[in-house]
Design a protein around this motif. Structure first.
Motif, PDB file in Angstrom:
ATOM      1  N   VAL A  15      10.405  53.208 -61.205  1.00 43.98           N
ATOM      2  CA  VAL A  15      11.075  53.832 -62.435  1.00 43.98           C
ATOM      3  C   VAL A  15      12.126  52.660 -62.995  1.00 43.98           C
ATOM      4  N   GLU A  16      12.688  51.716 -62.225  1.00 44.23           N
ATOM      5  CA  GLU A  16      13.419  50.815 -62.631  1.00 44.23           C
ATOM      6  C   GLU A  16      12.782  49.839 -63.523  1.00 44.23           C
ATOM      7  N   ARG A  17      11.282  49.365 -63.152  1.00 46.73           N
ATOM      8  CA  ARG A  17      10.528  48.496 -63.819  1.00 46.73           C
ATOM      9  C   ARG A  17      10.222  48.978 -65.241  1.00 46.73           C
ATOM     10  N   LEU A  18      10.007  50.249 -65.199  1.00 45.72           N
ATOM     11  CA  LEU A  18       9.247  50.957 -66.639  1.00 45.72           C
ATOM     12  C   LEU A  18      10.444  51.048 -67.152  1.00 45.72           C
ATOM     13  N   ALA A  19      11.695  51.552 -66.821  1.00 46.91           N
ATOM     14  CA  ALA A  19      12.987  51.816 -67.785  1.00 46.91           C
ATOM     15  C   ALA A  19      13.393  50.553 -68.437  1.00 46.91           C
ATOM     16  N   ARG A  20      13.690  49.565 -67.709  1.00 50.61           N
ATOM     17  CA  ARG A  20      13.965  48.344 -68.212  1.00 50.61           C
ATOM     18  C   ARG A  20      15.364  48.205 -68.916  1.00 50.61           C
ATOM     19  N   LEU A  21      16.150  48.780 -68.142  1.00 49.30           N
ATOM     20  CA  LEU A  21      17.720  48.985 -68.564  1.00 49.30           C
ATOM     21  C   LEU A  21      18.467  48.239 -67.720  1.00 49.30           C
ATOM     22  N   PRO A  22      18.699  46.916 -67.932  1.00 51.61           N
ATOM     23  CA  PRO A  22      19.465  45.827 -67.015  1.00 51.61           C
ATOM     24  C   PRO A  22      21.006  46.320 -67.035  1.00 51.61           C
ATOM     25  N   VAL A  23      21.620  46.196 -65.977  1.00 50.58           N
ATOM     26  CA  VAL A  23      23.006  46.290 -65.947  1.00 50.58           C
ATOM     27  C   VAL A  23      23.596  45.392 -66.801  1.00 50.58           C
ATOM     28  N   GLY A  24      24.893  45.810 -67.339  1.00 54.31           N
ATOM     29  CA  GLY A  24      25.579  44.947 -68.352  1.00 54.31           C
ATOM     30  C   GLY A  24      25.206  44.898 -69.759  1.00 54.31           C
ATOM     31  N   GLN A  25      23.932  45.437 -69.991  1.00 55.69           N
ATOM     32  CA  GLN A  25      23.360  45.450 -71.541  1.00 55.69           C
ATOM     33  C   GLN A  25      24.249  46.521 -72.317  1.00 55.69           C
TER      34      GLN A  25
ATOM     35  N   ALA B  24      13.049  53.831 -73.188  1.00 56.96           N
ATOM     36  CA  ALA B  24      12.987  53.931 -71.737  1.00 56.96           C
ATOM     37  C   ALA B  24      12.350  55.293 -71.302  1.00 56.96           C
ATOM     38  N   GLN B  25      12.628  56.340 -71.986  1.00 61.77           N
ATOM     39  CA  GLN B  25      12.394  57.650 -71.665  1.00 61.77           C
ATOM     40  C   GLN B  25      10.860  57.889 -72.079  1.00 61.77           C
TER      41      GLN B  25
ATOM     42  N   VAL C 228       7.623  58.527 -69.677  1.00 62.03           N
ATOM     43  CA  VAL C 228       6.673  59.753 -70.003  1.00 62.03           C
ATOM     44  C   VAL C 228       5.105  59.213 -70.141  1.00 62.03           C
ATOM     45  N   THR C 229       5.019  58.140 -70.892  1.00 60.88           N
ATOM     46  CA  THR C 229       3.390  57.654 -71.423  1.00 60.88           C
ATOM     47  C   THR C 229       2.918  56.968 -70.078  1.00 60.88           C
ATOM     48  N   SER C 230       3.671  56.556 -69.035  1.00 55.63           N
ATOM     49  CA  SER C 230       3.057  56.043 -67.845  1.00 55.63           C
ATOM     50  C   SER C 230       1.896  56.760 -67.291  1.00 55.63           C
ATOM     51  N   GLY C 231       2.279  58.365 -67.312  1.00 57.64           N
ATOM     52  CA  GLY C 231       1.527  59.210 -66.951  1.00 57.64           C
ATOM     53  C   GLY C 231       1.769  59.885 -65.649  1.00 57.64           C
ATOM     54  N   PHE C 232       2.781  58.927 -64.970  1.00 54.59           N
ATOM     55  CA  PHE C 232       3.440  59.564 -63.368  1.00 54.59           C
ATOM     56  C   PHE C 232       4.158  60.652 -63.329  1.00 54.59           C
ATOM     57  N   TYR C 233       4.758  60.915 -64.555  1.00 56.60           N
ATOM     58  CA  TYR C 233       5.916  61.854 -64.688  1.00 56.60           C
ATOM     59  C   TYR C 233       5.599  62.941 -65.807  1.00 56.60           C
ATOM     60  N   ASP C 234       5.916  64.242 -65.511  1.00 51.85           N
ATOM     61  CA  ASP C 234       5.538  65.487 -66.468  1.00 51.85           C
ATOM     62  C   ASP C 234       6.595  65.363 -67.168  1.00 51.85           C
TER      63      ASP C 234
ATOM     64  N   GLY D  95      31.260  58.255 -66.838  1.00 50.98           N
ATOM     65  CA  GLY D  95      31.396  57.002 -66.535  1.00 50.98           C
ATOM     66  C   GLY D  95      32.182  56.009 -66.917  1.00 50.98           C
ATOM     67  N   ASN D  96      32.463  54.989 -66.246  1.00 48.66           N
ATOM     68  CA  ASN D  96      33.663  53.845 -66.789  1.00 48.66           C
ATOM     69  C   ASN D  96      32.793  52.938 -67.906  1.00 48.66           C
ATOM     70  N   PRO D  97      33.333  53.151 -69.108  1.00 53.08           N
ATOM     71  CA  PRO D  97      32.730  52.562 -70.138  1.00 53.08           C
ATOM     72  C   PRO D  97      32.439  50.911 -70.013  1.00 53.08           C
ATOM     73  N   ALA D  98      33.123  50.349 -69.249  1.00 55.54           N
ATOM     74  CA  ALA D  98      32.643  48.877 -68.795  1.00 55.54           C
ATOM     75  C   ALA D  98      31.266  49.073 -68.339  1.00 55.54           C
ATOM     76  N   GLN D  99      30.757  50.000 -67.337  1.00 52.35           N
ATOM     77  CA  GLN D  99      29.377  49.922 -67.124  1.00 52.35           C
ATOM     78  C   GLN D  99      29.188  51.392 -66.636  1.00 52.35           C
ATOM     79  N   ALA D 100      28.792  52.091 -67.885  1.00 53.40           N
ATOM     80  CA  ALA D 100      28.512  53.542 -67.673  1.00 53.40           C
ATOM     81  C   ALA D 100      27.179  53.760 -66.835  1.00 53.40           C
ATOM     82  N   PRO D 101      27.100  54.509 -65.868  1.00 51.90           N
ATOM     83  CA  PRO D 101      26.033  54.892 -65.240  1.00 51.90           C
ATOM     84  C   PRO D 101      24.776  55.614 -66.136  1.00 51.90           C
ATOM     85  N   VAL D 102      23.603  55.320 -65.791  1.00 52.14           N
ATOM     86  CA  VAL D 102      22.574  55.885 -66.704  1.00 52.14           C
ATOM     87  C   VAL D 102      21.985  56.845 -65.731  1.00 52.14           C
ATOM     88  N   LYS D 103      21.727  58.035 -66.124  1.00 49.90           N
ATOM     89  CA  LYS D 103      21.075  59.094 -65.365  1.00 49.90           C
ATOM     90  C   LYS D 103      19.811  59.278 -65.733  1.00 49.90           C
ATOM     91  N   VAL D 104      18.757  59.011 -64.758  1.00 48.45           N
ATOM     92  CA  VAL D 104      17.442  59.249 -65.040  1.00 48.45           C
ATOM     93  C   VAL D 104      16.735  60.579 -64.135  1.00 48.45           C
TER      94      VAL D 104
END
Length: 617
Positions: free
Chosen positions: A249-259, A269-270, A274-280, A290-299
């Motif tokens: 999931v992390e490799r396909l999403a490509r959303l690095p911390v601090g971006q 990323a979504q 989806v197009t990877s085929g592993f997820y319905d 979350g903290n605006p300095a580093q807001a968590p991303v929910k997947v």
């Protein structure tokens, strides 16, 4: 004496309160209707008689849209069936209707209308006759100036200056434009969307005002936007990754911390997941708490089953009914690669294939191997072919790359049944810069294919094959749509191509090349009448795509007018383009763009219908 300027807001309709005006007397007839001396046994099944109308209503205007708009929204319509209205009560309702009609016209930008109310009792339209209103809207008001005010980080951060300027420059209701409430709302919403799209997901419209100066028939606009703090991405919070693991999931999403936050990054990323085929189903969102300095991303994920069967029955515009079957295994035991097996049959094409794809590594490169067997009727010849491929591929945000070794074998009817074979090393590169997928409205795409190989058999001949294609979408304006310009050129460089498999040469024609002609029907005409593939290809298309609007509102449909041209030859001097042109429709369906084209083949003097789904480049 001029009236003072007044603000216009979204809730500017006058409301007539009938019960207060009519009093208890209006309820007496209703109470009397509830009393009857008949028993249930004497009642008949006949429908009750229609209630007589107190008056009729007719709106007259030279603008059909204005007429329909007032007829639909005037509250006066609701009181036509009250048969006990008298002239005094109707006069009161007409005064209220005059105020409401002016307010309704004001939402469309007409602040100086002339309304003429009359009553015609000559017809049989109720006890009070026909109420008629003649509407002269007068000139529409125009915007005189737009005042911006920026609050929050966006006003002070130099890095946000370009975003701020882009919002102001792309404002859709500038000075000189015709004002309407809908246009005002759309412009504000677009400005807010642009603010939320990058850096400031918690921005808001703090204040907005449209001030009408009726004597000059002009509108002054004020808009205050507050950005809030800038946001950077934090760690992924992944839920539902049970079978295939969080690392994938992390490799396909490509959303690095601090971006820096960009809404489009989360959408892409979504889409990749989806197009990877592993997820319905996949839902990627920013944690609002979350903290605006580093807001968590929910997947949030719902994983696909390890194995899946898909059976299909469809229709192709060129070959009729089609039956297909597809089996997917997302984690082949012992190998842990994904396998996709496909079988498709119609009267012109019988195809079977197997694809094996490895999970992505840290750089998103994936090993893959495939085999494909086709038996196809191409216009006036039959082709049996097979292709074996092994290599690596990388699907990026804008750039896709691949390199692979490939074996080709083909047998063309009428070619003494000889089988042509080759082996080659290939490289593919695709660059896409479109504003959105799968429904782009502007942008550019370029694709390059390069291969070098040698024919097999008694006479081995080296060759180089290359193909370049491009697609440009050029916007013409909101109402005019866009131009789509497509081009494709390629060749096979070899001393002798007679032993080369037909699948390594070129044909053209069909849905995505020269419309009006059958797929792969444009090639080199042989002496025996067969259309064979050639070593040179040139094709292009110019298409005007325009949105279809109903009563000024955009729909999910577009019209298209196009002209295509393509040629195939064994010598560049013999490239004679075949022309096709026509009209079509585009639909933004839930599964992607649906294209329907009716094209005329100039060389054949025939019409052909083309149907296709999806946007690919």
């Amino acid at each position: 004496m001029s009236r003072p300027a007044r603000p216009v807001g979204p809730h500017c309709m006058a409301v007539a309160v009938l019960l207060a005006a009519l009093g208890p007397a209006a309820l007496a007839p209703l109470s009397a209707m509830a009393q009857t001396t008949e028993t249930p046994a004497t009642l008949t099944a006949q429908p009750p008689p229609a209630s007589p109308q107190a008056f009729g209503l007719e709106v007259r205007s030279s603008d059909e849209g204005i007429r329909d708009y007032l007829t639909q929204h005037l509250d006066l319509q609701r009181y036509r069936s009250l048969s006990d209205l008298d002239e005094t009560e109707l006069a009161r309702l007409l005064r209220d209707a005059d105020v409401q009609a002016r307010e309704l016209l004001g939402t469309l930008g007409f602040f100086k209308p002339t309304l003429s109310w009359s009553q015609d009792k000559s017809g049989n339209t109720g006890s009070l006759g026909l109420v008629r209103v003649d509407v002269d809207t007068g000139p529409a008001a125009r915007v005189s100036e737009v005042q911006w005010q920026w609050l929050g980080d966006v006003a002070d951060d130099p890095q946000a200056r370009a975003q701020l300027q882009a919002i102001e420059q792309q404002w859709t209701l500038p000075a000189g434009e015709t004002f309407s409430q809908n246009a005002w709302s759309r412009a504000k919403n677009q400005a807010l969307r642009q603010l939320l799209a990058e850096r400031y997901p918690w921005g808001r419209i703090l204040h907005s005002l449209a001030l009408v100066d009726e004597p000059s028939n002009q509108v002054r606009l004020w808009l205050t936007l507050e950005s809030g703090p800038p946001v950077r991405l934090g760690a992924l919070q992944i839920s539902g990754a049970d079978k295939y693991g969080a690392t994938q999931v992390e490799r396909l999403a490509r959303l690095p911390v601090g971006q820096v936050y960009r809404q489009n990054d989360l959408l892409e990323a979504q889409q990749r997941l989806v197009t990877s085929g592993f997820y319905d189903s996949v839902f990627v969102s920013l944690d609002a708490e979350g903290n605006p300095a580093q807001a968590p991303v929910k997947v949030e994920l719902k994983e696909s089953l390890r194995q899946k069967w898909v059976l299909g029955l469809g229709v192709r515009s060129d070959s009729g009914a089609r039956v297909s079957a597809e089996h997917t295994h997302h984690s082949v035991p012992g190998l842990h690669w994904r396998s996709v097996s496909k079988l498709s049959v119609d009267k012109d094409l019988q195809s079977a294939s197997l694809d094996l794809l490895a999970p992505p590594d840290a750089s998103l490169w994936r090993w893959n191997t495939s085999a494909k067997f086709d038996r196809e009727k191409l216009f006036d010849v039959s082709l049996q072919s097979q292709r074996w491929r092994a290599g690596r591929t990388q699907l990026g945000e804008r750039v896709d790359r691949s390199y692979f070794a490939q074996y080709d074998s083909a047998r063309l009817q009428g070619d003494l049944q000889l089988q042509r074979e080759s082996i080659s090393a290939n490289y593919g590169w695709t660059w896409r810069n479109f504003d959105s997928l799968p429904f782009p409205s502007r942008g550019l795409g370029v694709g390059v294919e390069l291969g070098s190989g040698v024919t097999l058999g008694d006479q081995r001949e080296p060759y180089v094959r290359w193909l370049v294609k491009g697609l440009g979408l050029v916007p013409l304006g909101t109402s005019l749509g866009r131009l789509a310009v497509r081009a494709e050129i390629g060749s096979v460089v070899s001393r002798d191509t007679s032993n080369l498999p037909a699948t390594q040469l070129f044909w053209t024609g069909g849905d995505n090349s020269v419309r009006g002609y059958a797929p792969n029907s444009i090639g080199v005409s042989e002496a025996d009448g067969i259309t064979a593939p050639g070593r040179y290809l040139a094709a292009g298309s110019l298409e005007w795509q325009r949105p279809i609007r109903i009563k000024g509102q955009a729909t999910d449909w577009e019209s298209a007018v196009f002209v295509d041209a393509g040629a195939v030859a064994n010598d560049t001097g013999q490239l004679q383009p075949q022309i096709g042109y026509g009209v079509g429709a585009r639909w933004r369906s839930p599964v992607g763009p649906v294209r329907m084209d009716l094209a005329y083949a100039q060389a054949l003097r025939k019409l052909r219908l083309h149907l296709s789904v999806g946007f690919t480049f």
